[in-house]
Design a protein around this motif. Structure first.
Motif, PDB file in Angstrom:
ATOM      1  N   GLY A   1      -9.450  -7.113  -2.153  1.00  0.00           N
ATOM      2  CA  GLY A   1      -8.585  -8.010  -1.391  1.00  0.00           C
ATOM      3  C   GLY A   1      -7.627  -7.242  -0.500  1.00  0.00           C
ATOM      4  O   GLY A   1      -7.427  -7.586   0.666  1.00  0.00           O
TER       5      GLY A   1
ATOM      6  N   VAL B   1     -11.137  -9.289 -11.900  1.00  0.00           N
ATOM      7  CA  VAL B   1      -9.900  -9.525 -11.150  1.00  0.00           C
ATOM      8  C   VAL B   1      -9.311  -8.197 -10.676  1.00  0.00           C
ATOM      9  O   VAL B   1      -8.825  -8.079  -9.545  1.00  0.00           O
ATOM     10  N   THR B   2      -9.400  -7.178 -11.526  1.00  0.00           N
ATOM     11  CA  THR B   2      -8.888  -5.866 -11.121  1.00  0.00           C
ATOM     12  C   THR B   2      -9.618  -5.360  -9.888  1.00  0.00           C
ATOM     13  O   THR B   2      -9.004  -4.958  -8.886  1.00  0.00           O
TER      14      THR B   2
ATOM     15  N   VAL C   1      -3.101  -4.957 -10.895  1.00  0.00           N
ATOM     16  CA  VAL C   1      -2.877  -6.363 -10.544  1.00  0.00           C
ATOM     17  C   VAL C   1      -1.416  -6.586 -10.159  1.00  0.00           C
ATOM     18  O   VAL C   1      -1.121  -7.271  -9.174  1.00  0.00           O
TER      19      VAL C   1
ATOM     20  N   GLY D   1     -11.380  -7.079  -7.831  1.00  0.00           N
ATOM     21  CA  GLY D   1     -11.146  -7.992  -6.715  1.00  0.00           C
ATOM     22  C   GLY D   1      -9.817  -7.732  -6.026  1.00  0.00           C
ATOM     23  O   GLY D   1      -9.700  -7.892  -4.813  1.00  0.00           O
ATOM     24  N   SER D   2      -8.802  -7.308  -6.787  1.00  0.00           N
ATOM     25  CA  SER D   2      -7.509  -7.003  -6.177  1.00  0.00           C
ATOM     26  C   SER D   2      -7.657  -5.890  -5.151  1.00  0.00           C
ATOM     27  O   SER D   2      -7.110  -5.951  -4.048  1.00  0.00           O
TER      28      SER D   2
ATOM     29  N   LEU E   1      -8.749 -14.275  -1.495  1.00  0.00           N
ATOM     30  CA  LEU E   1      -9.679 -15.086  -2.283  1.00  0.00           C
ATOM     31  C   LEU E   1     -11.077 -14.466  -2.254  1.00  0.00           C
ATOM     32  O   LEU E   1     -11.724 -14.315  -3.294  1.00  0.00           O
TER      33      LEU E   1
ATOM     34  N   THR F   1      -0.759  -5.112  -6.739  1.00  0.00           N
ATOM     35  CA  THR F   1      -1.368  -5.958  -5.715  1.00  0.00           C
ATOM     36  C   THR F   1      -0.523  -7.198  -5.469  1.00  0.00           C
ATOM     37  O   THR F   1      -0.222  -7.540  -4.321  1.00  0.00           O
TER      38      THR F   1
ATOM     39  N   GLY G   1     -15.249  -9.367  -6.162  1.00  0.00           N
ATOM     40  CA  GLY G   1     -15.021  -8.562  -7.352  1.00  0.00           C
ATOM     41  C   GLY G   1     -15.622  -9.218  -8.595  1.00  0.00           C
ATOM     42  O   GLY G   1     -16.262  -8.562  -9.416  1.00  0.00           O
ATOM     43  N   LEU G   2     -15.439 -10.548  -8.697  1.00  0.00           N
ATOM     44  CA  LEU G   2     -15.957 -11.256  -9.872  1.00  0.00           C
ATOM     45  C   LEU G   2     -17.482 -11.291  -9.874  1.00  0.00           C
ATOM     46  O   LEU G   2     -18.107 -11.026 -10.892  1.00  0.00           O
TER      47      LEU G   2
ATOM     48  N   LEU H   1     -11.303 -11.440  -4.444  1.00  0.00           N
ATOM     49  CA  LEU H   1     -11.432 -11.801  -5.861  1.00  0.00           C
ATOM     50  C   LEU H   1     -12.852 -12.258  -6.175  1.00  0.00           C
ATOM     51  O   LEU H   1     -13.439 -11.845  -7.177  1.00  0.00           O
TER      52      LEU H   1
END
Lengths: 304, 518, 284
Positions: A19, A12-13, A157, A15-16, A255, A160, A261-262, A258
């Motif tokens: 994004g 998630v980090t 996070v 991915g932020s 999205l 963001t 990133g995942l 994220l």
């Protein structure tokens, strides 16, 4: 389970950050219909500006971390925005009504220019930064493995989410957002109804660059090391994220960021770190085959 | 009264020019203040900053005065100083003030050259020479076109180019061996081989982008497939270049089909990003699949091509090229041979493309670029048509890759980065999509100019010994891409030649030709 | 209906549309429409804006997949073709149905002649050993290309564009572009020619020339003509058979004379008061 949760936090980090950059791509694509290839390098310039600003503030004695970070954020956003504006003014505006591929080539040209300019001005060596935000919280422990969420991850996070929230208000609640959406729909009609198209497009680049600067600062703090080439790889992944989510759609960009990133984090954690980019790119190809306009993109209707 | 008026307008012009230039200088200051004005340097305690105020001030001053000069003499004036120079390349008659400007410029050029010769001021010398050359070429061109207005210049130019390409190595080699002139032949041949490789790649990609209108950002992948196919065949099975060449081309075409099939229903920028992703995937696999590809170390020991079975070698193990013809061994022989190999490969690419354009599939490619929906309504299977364009382009990329492998004797993933795809695409677009001549010119200008910068010792003489031209050439390359595109958005040669005609067909204006949406 | 009474299109149809329906999301654009197109007729599909004409058209020419229904092309040259099962390009390549577009879709950067050569792609492609064969001298491309040029020349003559054969299609005047698009469709040697508002944007003189051209195609070629048209004067003058759609349903089907006097049609075109509508509903 613990390992999975840890990877989820890491993903998630990352991915932020993706994004935030992806929004710059998707906004520009929505409004001018071109791939702003130089956007990844604007992000890189943003990271460099943040690094230098941080060092400069330290040098003049501003060492309180929260204050320094806030100042760096503001400086980086403003100066990177000027870069974004300049790139549009120099390389894209003269080709606004031109053929589809011309601005793509100038964008690639600008990307080369920015990379090499930074390489010449700052050197090719990697630039390390001492960890600024340290520490973290242990969520829980499972066996010998403890799930940690570090302060920097929380910072990334939170920043963001805050920046995205502000940005969301800007796009949906202000005249600027309205003109932007008008230009997206029909540029000529927008101009006829009194929207200053040039200014709106410029502001789009300025906003995109500002978000890229935030991403640059966060990247710098997270990894603690940057070089003149980070813009390419991160930029391509962010663009992949934008396409993944459906290019032109701002929630889609977030999205997509994220998800990329995942994918990248989980692939590295469970399979091979060398092939994490292959995983991300293959996922992109597969998704596009089934959703030809991305996850949240408007389906393109073939008018006959 | 009139004087007062013109004084007022002059004042207004001056103040608006000053204001604009100040704004530009402010923006430049904002842009460069941190990234140029402060340099990060390694120190004992981590990174430290080294201020460079003089450099920053210089750059901002250049922007200010440059912009001021442009404002006063080019943009905000009734008589832009650039006009006579632009007129040099037209047939418009000169006015007196044009002649005065050109004469002054000529005098300045002479002064520069004189300064260069007399006082070793290399920079002025170089600038003066450039100025004189520019004016000289312009005047010469005007004179020729005025005297012979009806010559088919394009054909003459093309024929001249092909003749030059055919005879340049032999003639220069013969001159060198006869008179010992000390020509840098090795460098010349290396550079021309490089340029021809890019001409061939440009022509190959032109099929996909220029004719079929499909935006491919991962063309380098096929180049890589061709290079690695031959490298592996040669090092594992001892296959020679001439057997490896068709196999490499076929392998690349096959990959073009395999990868094209799922992605070709994507349109526009989605296709672009997936091809880009594919190019990166190929590079990452080459980089990490160490057992087969050697990873970052690549594959070495790839044999050179033989001359109908005769190797180029100084040692008399069996019959060699020099031994067979009874001449002295010279390393340049192999180079000249390589030059002709790539020349033939490039010309074959060109001839096949020209032929295909006049055949149904080529017309279908162009029709698809113009309007895909109309194509389908006429019963054309657009998926197959796209696939054939993709595979044909990929095949030529693979052939070029095979040549690259044999020329270098070594392949590694480093040679197949995205920047290569970008350069090849830039050559196609800058040349004028679909135009074979334009692509060749763009390849010569971009790659030739780019490489020339690397080897120019003159620049070092100007900017001092620590100046590394290799560092700046990429920057200049990027700037050139932007500048050429803004100057000619449709590329250098934008018109399209019809493929068939009842009477005499003339070229179609580039404004009517579409660039495709795929 | 049987025997001598039967209409020409029911006796000798080239295309039979049965129970065609098309839904977009929740919207029903075409609702259970059935009709026949006669093989020696000019058939017109008319109706007010939004009646579903273009949708029917796109179903027939393969640009939409119908939700329900059967579209059968009579198979004089083989088995019948079920259009709803063919993919886009096969409609022309296999079933030999050609079409034009409401907003003209030429290849603007190619010459007029090249446009007509592209239309003959499939035949030429086979004759040239799928093009790649011809590079090595396989196939009999030379002869086939000559024949293709002759056909192109014939159609250029028919539409009066022969003097402009070597000009870029995009540089032609609007009316010329419309006629070129018809010529291009005819170069695919279709059995059924579908025209999407062919008279749109034409002046009276061009419109007359178009009528003559369409009648010539019906009379001289083995091609049935099926068109969507707004211009009633064109429809009434040249059509043999008129089908009227309103709100996705067929409301009339017959000769121009029959349709002209049909109260449903008049109501659909002119609008009716509620009582008239009720009266209409009550009629059998």
């Amino acid at each position: 389970m613990a390992y999975f949760l840890q990877q989820l936090i890491n993903g998630v980090t990352l991915g932020s950050i993706y994004g935030l950059i992806a929004i710059g791509y998707t906004m520009v694509y929505g409004i001018v219909g071109m791939i702003n290839f130089a956007h990844g390098d604007v992000f890189m310039v943003g990271a460099f500006i943040a690094l230098i600003a941080f060092l400069a503030l330290t040098a003049i004695g501003i060492t309180a971390v929260p204050l320094a970070l806030l100042l760096v954020l503001i400086i980086a956003m403003i100066l990177t925005a000027v870069w974004g504006w300049t790139v549009e003014r120099v390389a894209y505006r003269p080709l606004r009504e031109s053929f589809r591929l011309a601005p793509l080539i100038t964008a690639i040209g600008m990307s080369i220019v920015l990379q090499n300019f930074i390489q010449i001005a700052q050197g090719a060596r990697v630039k390390p930064l001492q960890p600024v935000v340290t520490g973290g919280y242990e969520l829980f422990q499972q066996g010998s493995f403890s799930v940690i969420v570090s302060n920097i991850q929380i910072l990334i996070v939170t920043t963001t989410v805050l920046v995205m929230g502000g940005f969301w208000l800007l796009i949906n609640r202000t005249a600027l957002g309205r003109s932007q959406r008008a230009c997206e729909q029909d540029r000529l009609m927008a101009a006829l109804s009194g929207v200053d198209v040039d200014r709106t497009i410029s502001l789009t680049f300025v906003l995109g660059a500002g978000l890229a600067a935030v991403a640059g600062l966060l990247y710098l703090l997270y990894y603690g090391v940057i070089d003149f080439f980070i813009g390419f790889v991160v930029g391509i992944k962010a663009f992949t994220a934008a396409v993944f989510g459906g290019i032109g759609s701002i929630p889609g960009a977030m999205l997509g960021g994220l998800i990329i990133g995942l994918i990248e984090t989980f692939w590295s954690a469970y399979f091979t770190i060398e092939y994490k980019d292959v995983a991300a790119f293959s996922m992109l190809a597969i998704v596009l085959i089934f959703f030809p306009t991305g996850l949240l993109g408007r389906p393109e209707v073939e008018k006959v | 009264m009139r004087l007062a008026d013109s004084g007022k307008t002059l004042g207004r012009k001056l103040s608006s020019a000053l204001g604009d230039s100040l704004l530009a200088a402010t923006i430049a200051f904002a842009l460069f203040s941190l990234v140029l004005g402060l340099r990060t340097v390694d120190s004992a305690t981590g990174l430290a900053l080294e201020p460079r105020p003089a450099l920053l001030a210089t750059v901002v001053a250049i922007v200010f005065f440059g912009r001021l000069a442009l404002n006063l003499f080019v943009w905000q004036t009734d008589y832009p100083l650039t006009r006579p120079f632009a007129k040099l390349f037209t047939l418009e008659p000169f006015e007196t003030r044009d002649e005065v400007t050109l004469a002054l410029a000529f005098a300045l050029g002479v002064l520069g050259v004189a300064a260069g010769v007399l006082f070793q001021e290399t920079l002025y010398g170089l600038l003066g020479t450039l100025m004189l050359a520019f004016i000289g070429i312009g005047l010469l061109r005007r004179a020729i076109v005025r005297t012979f207005p009806n010559l088919p210049y394009t054909q003459v130019f093309v024929a001249g180019g092909i003749l030059f390409a055919l005879f340049f190595p032999i003639v220069s080699y013969a001159l060198e061996s006869a008179f010992n002139l000390g020509l840098p032949l090795r460098y010349w041949f290396d550079l021309s081989i490089l340029i021809l490789t890019y001409v061939m790649l440009g022509w190959g990609l032109n099929i996909v982008v220029g004719l079929a209108g499909l935006l491919d950002l991962g063309y380098v992948a096929f180049y890589a497939v061709g290079a690695y196919t031959f490298a592996l065949l040669a090092t594992h099975f001892g296959l020679g270049f001439w057997i490896g060449l068709p196999i490499a081309g076929a392998a690349a075409a096959l990959w073009g089909i395999i990868l094209g099939f799922p992605v070709l229903r994507l349109r526009g920028d989605y296709l672009a990003i997936v091809t880009l992703a594919f190019g990166e995937i190929v590079r990452i696999i080459l980089l990490n699949w160490t057992e087969v590809t050697g990873g970052p170390n690549g594959i070495a020991g790839i044999p050179k091509p033989t001359f109908f079975g005769l190797p180029f070698s100084p040692f008399a193990e069996g019959t060699t090229f020099s031994g067979f013809f009874g001449i002295h061994y010279d390393g340049l022989h192999a180079l000249i041979f390589l030059y002709y190999v790539i020349l033939v490969l490039a010309l074959v690419t060109n001839l096949v493309t020209l032929r295909l354009r006049r055949l149904p599939v080529g017309r279908a490619w162009e029709a698809m670029r113009e309007d895909e929906i109309a194509c389908r309504s006429l019963g054309i299977n657009t998926t197959l048509t796209k696939l054939s364009a993709f595979a044909t382009g990929a095949m030529f990329g693979g052939l070029a890759g095979c040549f690259f492998a044999t020329r270098q004797g070594f392949v590694s993933p480093e040679s197949f980065t995205f920047i290569e795809s970008a350069i090849i695409l830039a050559i196609v677009v800058l040349g004028g999509m679909g135009s074979q001549l334009g692509v060749a010119i763009a390849a010569i200008v971009m790659v030739g100019g780019f490489e020339a910068l690397r080897h120019t010792a003159g620049l070092q003489a100007i900017f001092g010994q620590e100046f590394d031209p290799a560092l700046y050439r990429m920057l200049l390359f990027g700037l050139a891409m932007v500048a050429i595109m803004i100057w000619r958005p449709r590329g250098l040669v934008s018109s399209r030649a019809p493929t068939i005609s009842l009477g005499d067909a003339s070229a179609i204006s580039g404004d009517l030709v579409r660039q495709g949406r795929g | 209906m049987s025997g001598a009474d039967a209409k020409s299109w029911d006796r000798d149809p080239i295309l039979t549309v049965e129970h065609l329906s098309m839904h977009f999301g929740g919207i029903t654009a075409v609702d259970d429409v059935s009709f026949a197109v006669g093989c020696k007729d000019i058939t017109a599909l008319i109706g007010p804006n939004g009646a579903g004409k273009t949708t029917v058209f796109n179903c027939i020419t393969g640009f939409y997949k119908p939700t329900e229904g059967m579209l059968t092309l009579d198979g004089k040259d083989g088995p019948p073709r079920f259009l709803e099962r063919l993919t886009d390009y096969e409609i022309n390549a296999d079933a030999r149905v050609a079409r034009t577009f409401q907003n003209i879709r030429l290849f603007p950067g190619m010459t007029v002649l090249e446009n007509l050569m592209v239309a003959q792609h499939n035949g030429l492609s086979r004759a040239s050993g799928f093009s790649f064969g011809a590079i090595f001298g396989l196939g009999r491309f030379g002869i086939a290309e000559k024949e293709a040029i002759d056909l192109a020349r014939y159609w250029l003559g028919q539409v009066g564009l022969l003097p402009r054969a070597d000009e870029a299609a995009g540089s032609l005047a609007y009316g010329d572009q419309r006629r070129l698009e018809i010529a291009r469709a005819m170069c695919t040697r279709p059995r059924l020619l579908c025209l999407d508002e062919p008279a749109a944007g034409l002046n009276a003189k061009e419109s007359d020339a178009l009528n003559t051209l369409l009648q010539a195609i019906r009379d001289k070629e083995d091609t049935a003509v099926f068109l969507i048209e707004h211009d009633m004067s064109v429809v009434m003058r040249i059509s043999d058979h008129v089908i009227v759609l309103d709100y996705g349903k067929k409301i009339a089907d017959g000769t121009p004379g029959e349709v002209r006097n049909d109260p449903h049609v008049i109501a659909a075109y002119l609008g009716v008061s509620d009582e008239d509508a009720a009266a209409l509903e009550a009629r059998p």
